[in-house]
Design a protein around this motif. Structure first.
Motif, PDB file in Angstrom:
ATOM      1  N   PRO A   1      11.837   8.900  -1.245  1.00 49.03           N
ATOM      2  CA  PRO A   1      11.073   9.680  -2.220  1.00 49.03           C
ATOM      3  C   PRO A   1      11.609   9.557  -3.657  1.00 49.03           C
ATOM      4  CG  PRO A   1      11.645  11.046  -0.324  1.00 49.03           C
ATOM      5  CD  PRO A   1      12.350   9.740  -0.164  1.00 49.03           C
ATOM      6  N   ASP A   2      12.943   9.387  -3.782  1.00 52.11           N
ATOM      7  CA  ASP A   2      13.540   9.323  -5.117  1.00 52.11           C
ATOM      8  C   ASP A   2      14.917   8.657  -5.042  1.00 52.11           C
ATOM      9  OD1 ASP A   2      15.281  11.320  -4.094  1.00 52.11           O
ATOM     10  OD2 ASP A   2      14.017  12.918  -4.898  1.00 52.11           O
ATOM     11  N   PHE A   3      15.550   8.544  -6.188  1.00 54.58           N
ATOM     12  CA  PHE A   3      16.852   7.902  -6.297  1.00 54.58           C
ATOM     13  C   PHE A   3      17.919   8.628  -5.478  1.00 54.58           C
ATOM     14  CE2 PHE A   3      20.919   7.317  -8.639  1.00 54.58           C
ATOM     15  CZ  PHE A   3      21.058   5.943  -8.479  1.00 54.58           C
ATOM     16  N   ILE A   4      17.909   9.946  -5.536  1.00 52.46           N
ATOM     17  CA  ILE A   4      18.924  10.724  -4.808  1.00 52.46           C
ATOM     18  C   ILE A   4      18.848  10.452  -3.310  1.00 52.46           C
ATOM     19  CG2 ILE A   4      19.656  13.066  -4.182  1.00 52.46           C
ATOM     20  CD1 ILE A   4      18.876  13.867  -7.078  1.00 52.46           C
ATOM     21  N   ALA A   5      17.637  10.425  -2.758  1.00 55.86           N
ATOM     22  CA  ALA A   5      17.473  10.149  -1.325  1.00 55.86           C
ATOM     23  C   ALA A   5      17.937   8.730  -0.991  1.00 55.86           C
ATOM     24  CB  ALA A   5      16.020  10.353  -0.915  1.00 55.86           C
ATOM     25  N   ALA A   6      17.677   7.782  -1.894  1.00 54.64           N
ATOM     26  CA  ALA A   6      18.124   6.400  -1.668  1.00 54.64           C
ATOM     27  C   ALA A   6      19.647   6.330  -1.613  1.00 54.64           C
ATOM     28  CB  ALA A   6      17.577   5.484  -2.766  1.00 54.64           C
ATOM     29  N   ILE A   7      20.318   7.022  -2.524  1.00 55.49           N
ATOM     30  CA  ILE A   7      21.786   7.023  -2.554  1.00 55.49           C
ATOM     31  C   ILE A   7      22.346   7.745  -1.329  1.00 55.49           C
ATOM     32  CG2 ILE A   7      23.805   7.878  -3.814  1.00 55.49           C
ATOM     33  CD1 ILE A   7      22.435   5.379  -5.032  1.00 55.49           C
ATOM     34  N   GLU A   8      21.714   8.813  -0.912  1.00 54.62           N
ATOM     35  CA  GLU A   8      22.164   9.513   0.300  1.00 54.62           C
ATOM     36  C   GLU A   8      22.102   8.582   1.506  1.00 54.62           C
ATOM     37  OE1 GLU A   8      19.655  12.989   0.326  1.00 54.62           O
ATOM     38  OE2 GLU A   8      21.023  14.101  -0.979  1.00 54.62           O
ATOM     39  N   PHE A   9      21.041   7.778   1.593  1.00 51.74           N
ATOM     40  CA  PHE A   9      20.927   6.805   2.676  1.00 51.74           C
ATOM     41  C   PHE A   9      22.063   5.782   2.601  1.00 51.74           C
ATOM     42  CE2 PHE A   9      19.395   2.538   3.873  1.00 51.74           C
ATOM     43  CZ  PHE A   9      19.278   2.724   5.239  1.00 51.74           C
ATOM     44  N   VAL A  10      22.315   5.248   1.416  1.00 50.93           N
ATOM     45  CA  VAL A  10      23.388   4.261   1.251  1.00 50.93           C
ATOM     46  C   VAL A  10      24.729   4.853   1.681  1.00 50.93           C
ATOM     47  CG1 VAL A  10      24.707   2.923  -0.456  1.00 50.93           C
ATOM     48  CG2 VAL A  10      22.200   2.915  -0.520  1.00 50.93           C
ATOM     49  N   ASN A  11      24.970   6.099   1.330  1.00 46.67           N
ATOM     50  CA  ASN A  11      26.229   6.745   1.728  1.00 46.67           C
ATOM     51  C   ASN A  11      26.363   6.839   3.245  1.00 46.67           C
ATOM     52  OD1 ASN A  11      27.277   7.090  -0.856  1.00 46.67           O
ATOM     53  ND2 ASN A  11      26.251   9.055  -1.135  1.00 46.67           N
ATOM     54  N   LYS A  12      25.247   6.960   3.946  1.00 46.87           N
ATOM     55  CA  LYS A  12      25.279   7.022   5.412  1.00 46.87           C
ATOM     56  C   LYS A  12      25.624   5.668   6.033  1.00 46.87           C
ATOM     57  CE  LYS A  12      21.817  10.678   5.709  1.00 46.87           C
ATOM     58  NZ  LYS A  12      20.431  10.976   6.146  1.00 46.87           N
ATOM     59  N   LEU A  13      25.552   4.600   5.262  1.00 45.25           N
ATOM     60  CA  LEU A  13      25.873   3.262   5.772  1.00 45.25           C
ATOM     61  C   LEU A  13      27.377   2.991   5.817  1.00 45.25           C
ATOM     62  CD1 LEU A  13      23.215   1.138   3.843  1.00 45.25           C
ATOM     63  CD2 LEU A  13      23.033   2.109   6.137  1.00 45.25           C
ATOM     64  N   VAL A  14      28.129   3.754   5.057  1.00 42.18           N
ATOM     65  CA  VAL A  14      29.566   3.484   4.907  1.00 42.18           C
ATOM     66  C   VAL A  14      30.305   3.551   6.233  1.00 42.18           C
ATOM     67  CG1 VAL A  14      31.711   4.264   3.825  1.00 42.18           C
ATOM     68  CG2 VAL A  14      29.578   4.235   2.504  1.00 42.18           C
ATOM     69  N   GLU A  15      30.175   4.648   6.944  1.00 41.20           N
ATOM     70  CA  GLU A  15      30.948   4.837   8.177  1.00 41.20           C
ATOM     71  C   GLU A  15      30.631   3.783   9.243  1.00 41.20           C
ATOM     72  OE1 GLU A  15      31.550   8.240  11.517  1.00 41.20           O
ATOM     73  OE2 GLU A  15      31.514   8.901   9.427  1.00 41.20           O
ATOM     74  N   PRO A  16      29.350   3.527   9.567  1.00 44.46           N
ATOM     75  CA  PRO A  16      29.094   2.501  10.581  1.00 44.46           C
ATOM     76  C   PRO A  16      29.519   1.094  10.148  1.00 44.46           C
ATOM     77  CG  PRO A  16      27.023   3.509   9.853  1.00 44.46           C
ATOM     78  CD  PRO A  16      28.141   4.238   9.189  1.00 44.46           C
ATOM     79  N   ALA A  17      29.393   0.792   8.869  1.00 41.76           N
ATOM     80  CA  ALA A  17      29.822  -0.529   8.387  1.00 41.76           C
ATOM     81  C   ALA A  17      31.335  -0.676   8.511  1.00 41.76           C
ATOM     82  CB  ALA A  17      29.371  -0.744   6.948  1.00 41.76           C
ATOM     83  N   GLU A  18      32.060   0.359   8.132  1.00 42.39           N
ATOM     84  CA  GLU A  18      33.516   0.336   8.259  1.00 42.39           C
ATOM     85  C   GLU A  18      33.940   0.235   9.718  1.00 42.39           C
ATOM     86  OE1 GLU A  18      36.402   0.451   6.085  1.00 42.39           O
ATOM     87  OE2 GLU A  18      34.807  -0.435   4.879  1.00 42.39           O
ATOM     88  N   ALA A  19      33.279   1.005  10.579  1.00 38.34           N
ATOM     89  CA  ALA A  19      33.615   0.986  12.003  1.00 38.34           C
ATOM     90  C   ALA A  19      33.401  -0.399  12.609  1.00 38.34           C
ATOM     91  CB  ALA A  19      32.787   2.027  12.761  1.00 38.34           C
ATOM     92  N   ALA A  20      32.345  -1.078  12.157  1.00 36.67           N
ATOM     93  CA  ALA A  20      32.040  -2.412  12.674  1.00 36.67           C
ATOM     94  C   ALA A  20      32.867  -3.493  11.985  1.00 36.67           C
ATOM     95  CB  ALA A  20      30.548  -2.711  12.486  1.00 36.67           C
ATOM     96  N   GLY A  21      33.469  -3.165  10.856  1.00 34.91           N
ATOM     97  CA  GLY A  21      34.190  -4.180  10.083  1.00 34.91           C
ATOM     98  C   GLY A  21      33.248  -5.249   9.569  1.00 34.91           C
ATOM     99  N   HIS A  22      32.013  -4.837   9.310  1.00 33.80           N
ATOM    100  CA  HIS A  22      30.975  -5.775   8.859  1.00 33.80           C
ATOM    101  C   HIS A  22      30.108  -5.050   7.843  1.00 33.80           C
ATOM    102  CE1 HIS A  22      28.885  -9.531   9.263  1.00 33.80           C
ATOM    103  NE2 HIS A  22      27.732  -8.927   9.511  1.00 33.80           N
TER     104      HIS A  22
END
Length: 93
Positions: free
Chosen positions: A34-55
């Motif tokens: 819907p907006d920039f804030i929601a887009a950034i919130e989604f990106v922040n949710k990517l951090v943990e799974p990406a780190e866990a996968a090392g990818h």
């Protein structure tokens, strides 16, 4: 180093991932919010799974759109790691 997938394996796995396409040696999706804030919130949710996968995905943000690209740089193309991370990302809202 991870093993590159064959064209047939890539096609098969891509067909099971809704909203993802293969562009060259990258697996990509674009999500709209819907907006920039929601887009950034989604990106922040990517951090943990990406780190866990090392990818880690390549991420482009343009106001309310987030483009995610996955490739295994050290293997020079698509590997199972890319599809595993894409499947996890697909479950994130």
């Amino acid at each position: 180093m991870a093993q590159l997938l064959s064209d047939a394996q890539i096609q098969e796995q891509t067909s099971s991932l809704s909203g993802w396409t293969v562009e060259g040696s990258k697996l990509q999706t674009t999500r709209k919010f819907p907006d920039f804030i929601a887009a950034i919130e989604f990106v922040n949710k990517l951090v943990e799974p990406a780190e866990a996968a090392g990818h880690h995905p390549d991420i482009e943000i343009s106001y309310n759109k987030v483009k995610i690209s996955l490739t295994t740089h050290d293997a020079g193309g698509l590997t199972q790691k890319d599809f595993d991370v894409a499947a996890v990302i697909s479950q994130i809202n």
